[in-house]
Design a protein around this motif. Structure first.
Motif, PDB file in Angstrom:
ATOM      1  N   LYS A 182      -2.866   6.012 -16.353  1.00  0.00           N
ATOM      2  CA  LYS A 182      -1.456   6.335 -16.559  1.00  0.00           C
ATOM      3  C   LYS A 182      -0.493   5.243 -16.114  1.00  0.00           C
ATOM      4  CE  LYS A 182      -2.355  11.230 -15.803  1.00  0.00           C
ATOM      5  NZ  LYS A 182      -2.097  12.358 -14.908  1.00  0.00           N
ATOM      6  N   HIS A 183      -0.963   4.302 -15.295  1.00  0.00           N
ATOM      7  CA  HIS A 183      -0.031   3.351 -14.703  1.00  0.00           C
ATOM      8  C   HIS A 183      -0.410   1.895 -14.930  1.00  0.00           C
ATOM      9  CE1 HIS A 183       2.141   6.572 -12.724  1.00  0.00           C
ATOM     10  NE2 HIS A 183       0.967   7.100 -12.426  1.00  0.00           N
ATOM     11  N   GLY A 184      -1.229   1.628 -15.924  1.00  0.00           N
ATOM     12  CA  GLY A 184      -1.506   0.259 -16.325  1.00  0.00           C
ATOM     13  C   GLY A 184      -2.324  -0.570 -15.355  1.00  0.00           C
ATOM     14  N   MET A 185      -3.201   0.068 -14.584  1.00  0.00           N
ATOM     15  CA  MET A 185      -4.011  -0.692 -13.633  1.00  0.00           C
ATOM     16  C   MET A 185      -5.355  -1.137 -14.228  1.00  0.00           C
ATOM     17  SD  MET A 185      -2.315  -0.905 -10.753  1.00  0.00           S
ATOM     18  CE  MET A 185      -3.514  -1.208  -9.503  1.00  0.00           C
ATOM     19  N   ARG A 186      -5.585  -0.823 -15.491  1.00  0.00           N
ATOM     20  CA  ARG A 186      -6.850  -1.215 -16.114  1.00  0.00           C
ATOM     21  C   ARG A 186      -6.882  -2.724 -16.374  1.00  0.00           C
ATOM     22  NH1 ARG A 186     -10.924   1.604 -18.564  1.00  0.00           N
ATOM     23  NH2 ARG A 186      -9.765   3.534 -18.381  1.00  0.00           N
ATOM     24  N   TRP A 187      -5.776  -3.271 -16.889  1.00  0.00           N
ATOM     25  CA  TRP A 187      -5.676  -4.710 -17.137  1.00  0.00           C
ATOM     26  C   TRP A 187      -4.383  -5.215 -16.531  1.00  0.00           C
ATOM     27  CZ3 TRP A 187      -6.959  -1.494 -21.350  1.00  0.00           C
ATOM     28  CH2 TRP A 187      -8.272  -1.604 -21.769  1.00  0.00           C
ATOM     29  N   THR A 188      -4.327  -6.510 -16.345  1.00  0.00           N
ATOM     30  CA  THR A 188      -3.088  -7.109 -15.853  1.00  0.00           C
ATOM     31  C   THR A 188      -2.855  -8.419 -16.570  1.00  0.00           C
ATOM     32  OG1 THR A 188      -1.869  -7.853 -13.915  1.00  0.00           O
ATOM     33  CG2 THR A 188      -4.232  -8.289 -13.933  1.00  0.00           C
ATOM     34  N   THR A 189      -1.603  -8.777 -16.672  1.00  0.00           N
ATOM     35  CA  THR A 189      -1.248 -10.085 -17.241  1.00  0.00           C
ATOM     36  C   THR A 189      -0.847 -11.053 -16.139  1.00  0.00           C
ATOM     37  OG1 THR A 189       1.022  -9.345 -17.566  1.00  0.00           O
ATOM     38  CG2 THR A 189      -0.505  -9.066 -19.418  1.00  0.00           C
ATOM     39  N   LEU A 190      -0.864 -10.564 -14.908  1.00  0.00           N
ATOM     40  CA  LEU A 190      -0.461 -11.399 -13.785  1.00  0.00           C
ATOM     41  C   LEU A 190      -1.628 -12.241 -13.289  1.00  0.00           C
ATOM     42  CD1 LEU A 190       1.597  -8.745 -11.806  1.00  0.00           C
ATOM     43  CD2 LEU A 190       2.454 -10.471 -13.381  1.00  0.00           C
ATOM     44  N   LEU A 193      -0.785  -9.793  -7.938  1.00  0.00           N
ATOM     45  CA  LEU A 193      -1.583  -8.586  -8.188  1.00  0.00           C
ATOM     46  C   LEU A 193      -1.419  -7.574  -7.063  1.00  0.00           C
ATOM     47  CD1 LEU A 193      -4.840 -10.174  -9.598  1.00  0.00           C
ATOM     48  CD2 LEU A 193      -3.161  -8.830 -10.835  1.00  0.00           C
ATOM     49  N   SER A 194      -1.360  -8.053  -5.832  1.00  0.00           N
ATOM     50  CA  SER A 194      -1.157  -7.151  -4.692  1.00  0.00           C
ATOM     51  C   SER A 194       0.205  -6.467  -4.791  1.00  0.00           C
ATOM     52  CB  SER A 194      -1.248  -7.918  -3.381  1.00  0.00           C
ATOM     53  OG  SER A 194      -2.532  -8.434  -3.208  1.00  0.00           O
ATOM     54  N   MET A 195       1.210  -7.232  -5.192  1.00  0.00           N
ATOM     55  CA  MET A 195       2.545  -6.660  -5.335  1.00  0.00           C
ATOM     56  C   MET A 195       2.550  -5.587  -6.423  1.00  0.00           C
ATOM     57  SD  MET A 195       6.155  -8.548  -6.212  1.00  0.00           S
ATOM     58  CE  MET A 195       5.489  -9.234  -7.708  1.00  0.00           C
ATOM     59  N   GLN A 196       1.892  -5.849  -7.546  1.00  0.00           N
ATOM     60  CA  GLN A 196       1.830  -4.864  -8.621  1.00  0.00           C
ATOM     61  C   GLN A 196       1.106  -3.597  -8.154  1.00  0.00           C
ATOM     62  OE1 GLN A 196      -0.619  -5.848 -11.971  1.00  0.00           O
ATOM     63  NE2 GLN A 196       0.143  -4.140 -13.190  1.00  0.00           N
ATOM     64  N   ALA A 197      -0.005  -3.768  -7.460  1.00  0.00           N
ATOM     65  CA  ALA A 197      -0.767  -2.609  -6.994  1.00  0.00           C
ATOM     66  C   ALA A 197       0.046  -1.798  -5.990  1.00  0.00           C
ATOM     67  CB  ALA A 197      -2.086  -3.064  -6.379  1.00  0.00           C
ATOM     68  N   MET A 198       0.720  -2.466  -5.058  1.00  0.00           N
ATOM     69  CA  MET A 198       1.511  -1.736  -4.062  1.00  0.00           C
ATOM     70  C   MET A 198       2.667  -0.987  -4.705  1.00  0.00           C
ATOM     71  SD  MET A 198       1.603  -4.002  -0.608  1.00  0.00           S
ATOM     72  CE  MET A 198       1.472  -5.672  -1.200  1.00  0.00           C
ATOM     73  N   LEU A 199       3.340  -1.617  -5.662  1.00  0.00           N
ATOM     74  CA  LEU A 199       4.444  -0.934  -6.336  1.00  0.00           C
ATOM     75  C   LEU A 199       3.943   0.248  -7.158  1.00  0.00           C
ATOM     76  CD1 LEU A 199       6.640  -3.955  -7.457  1.00  0.00           C
ATOM     77  CD2 LEU A 199       7.204  -2.223  -5.749  1.00  0.00           C
ATOM     78  N   THR A 200       2.812   0.071  -7.803  1.00  0.00           N
ATOM     79  CA  THR A 200       2.244   1.162  -8.607  1.00  0.00           C
ATOM     80  C   THR A 200       1.875   2.344  -7.724  1.00  0.00           C
ATOM     81  OG1 THR A 200       1.391  -0.403 -10.229  1.00  0.00           O
ATOM     82  CG2 THR A 200       0.390   1.780 -10.191  1.00  0.00           C
ATOM     83  N   PHE A 201       1.182   2.085  -6.623  1.00  0.00           N
ATOM     84  CA  PHE A 201       0.778   3.191  -5.762  1.00  0.00           C
ATOM     85  C   PHE A 201       1.962   3.787  -5.009  1.00  0.00           C
ATOM     86  CE2 PHE A 201      -3.452   1.192  -6.312  1.00  0.00           C
ATOM     87  CZ  PHE A 201      -4.038   2.285  -6.939  1.00  0.00           C
ATOM     88  N   ALA A 202       2.991   2.989  -4.737  1.00  0.00           N
ATOM     89  CA  ALA A 202       4.211   3.550  -4.138  1.00  0.00           C
ATOM     90  C   ALA A 202       4.876   4.512  -5.121  1.00  0.00           C
ATOM     91  CB  ALA A 202       5.164   2.428  -3.745  1.00  0.00           C
ATOM     92  N   ALA A 203       4.914   4.123  -6.404  1.00  0.00           N
ATOM     93  CA  ALA A 203       5.492   5.011  -7.416  1.00  0.00           C
ATOM     94  C   ALA A 203       4.662   6.282  -7.553  1.00  0.00           C
ATOM     95  CB  ALA A 203       5.572   4.283  -8.758  1.00  0.00           C
ATOM     96  N   MET A 204       3.347   6.158  -7.501  1.00  0.00           N
ATOM     97  CA  MET A 204       2.489   7.338  -7.580  1.00  0.00           C
ATOM     98  C   MET A 204       2.715   8.262  -6.388  1.00  0.00           C
ATOM     99  SD  MET A 204      -0.974   5.541  -9.004  1.00  0.00           S
ATOM    100  CE  MET A 204      -2.001   6.990  -8.866  1.00  0.00           C
TER     101      MET A 204
END
Length: 113
Positions: free
Chosen positions: A72-80, A86-97
């Motif tokens: 649901k939150h685009g963690m399968r692939w990344t363009t970064l 990548l750490s910033m994207q993961a932290m923001l995603t899990f914060a939103a969750m």
């Protein structure tokens, strides 16, 4: 690692020598990691009844969070690229969750004022 060696004087007369070692000097070597006893203890604790019940709930709690992140939150692939982005994207995603989860908790039952 630590290496333990048997006493060749004792091993020469042992009836289980051929099952134990093929060393021509009659020495058995055992290699153990210095933290191996922690691994053994965690394996022992994993098989207790209370921890079996906790582990069964893992698929409903921990694994579910990562599955939702992927689907649901685009963690399968990344363009970064690079670990920092990548750490910033993961932290923001899990914060939103987590914010979504907290919002669902407050909508299910009234918040005490």
């Amino acid at each position: 690692y630590r290496q333990y060696a048997s006493n060749p004087e004792i091993c020469k007369t042992c009836p289980f020598l051929e099952k134990c070692t093929q060393n021509k000097d009659h020495i058995k070597f055992i290699h153990r990691h210095i933290w191996e006893h922690y691994v053994e203890e965690s394996d022992h604790l994993r098989h207790t009844e209370i921890n079996k019940n906790i582990y069964e709930k893992r698929k409903e709690t921990i694994e579910r969070v990562f599955a939702d992140g992927k689907e649901k939150h685009g963690m399968r692939w990344t363009t970064l690229r690079r670990l920092g982005k990548l750490s910033m994207q993961a932290m923001l995603t899990f914060a939103a969750m987590n914010l979504k989860k907290m919002a669902n908790w407050t909508w299910k039952r009234p918040c005490p004022a």
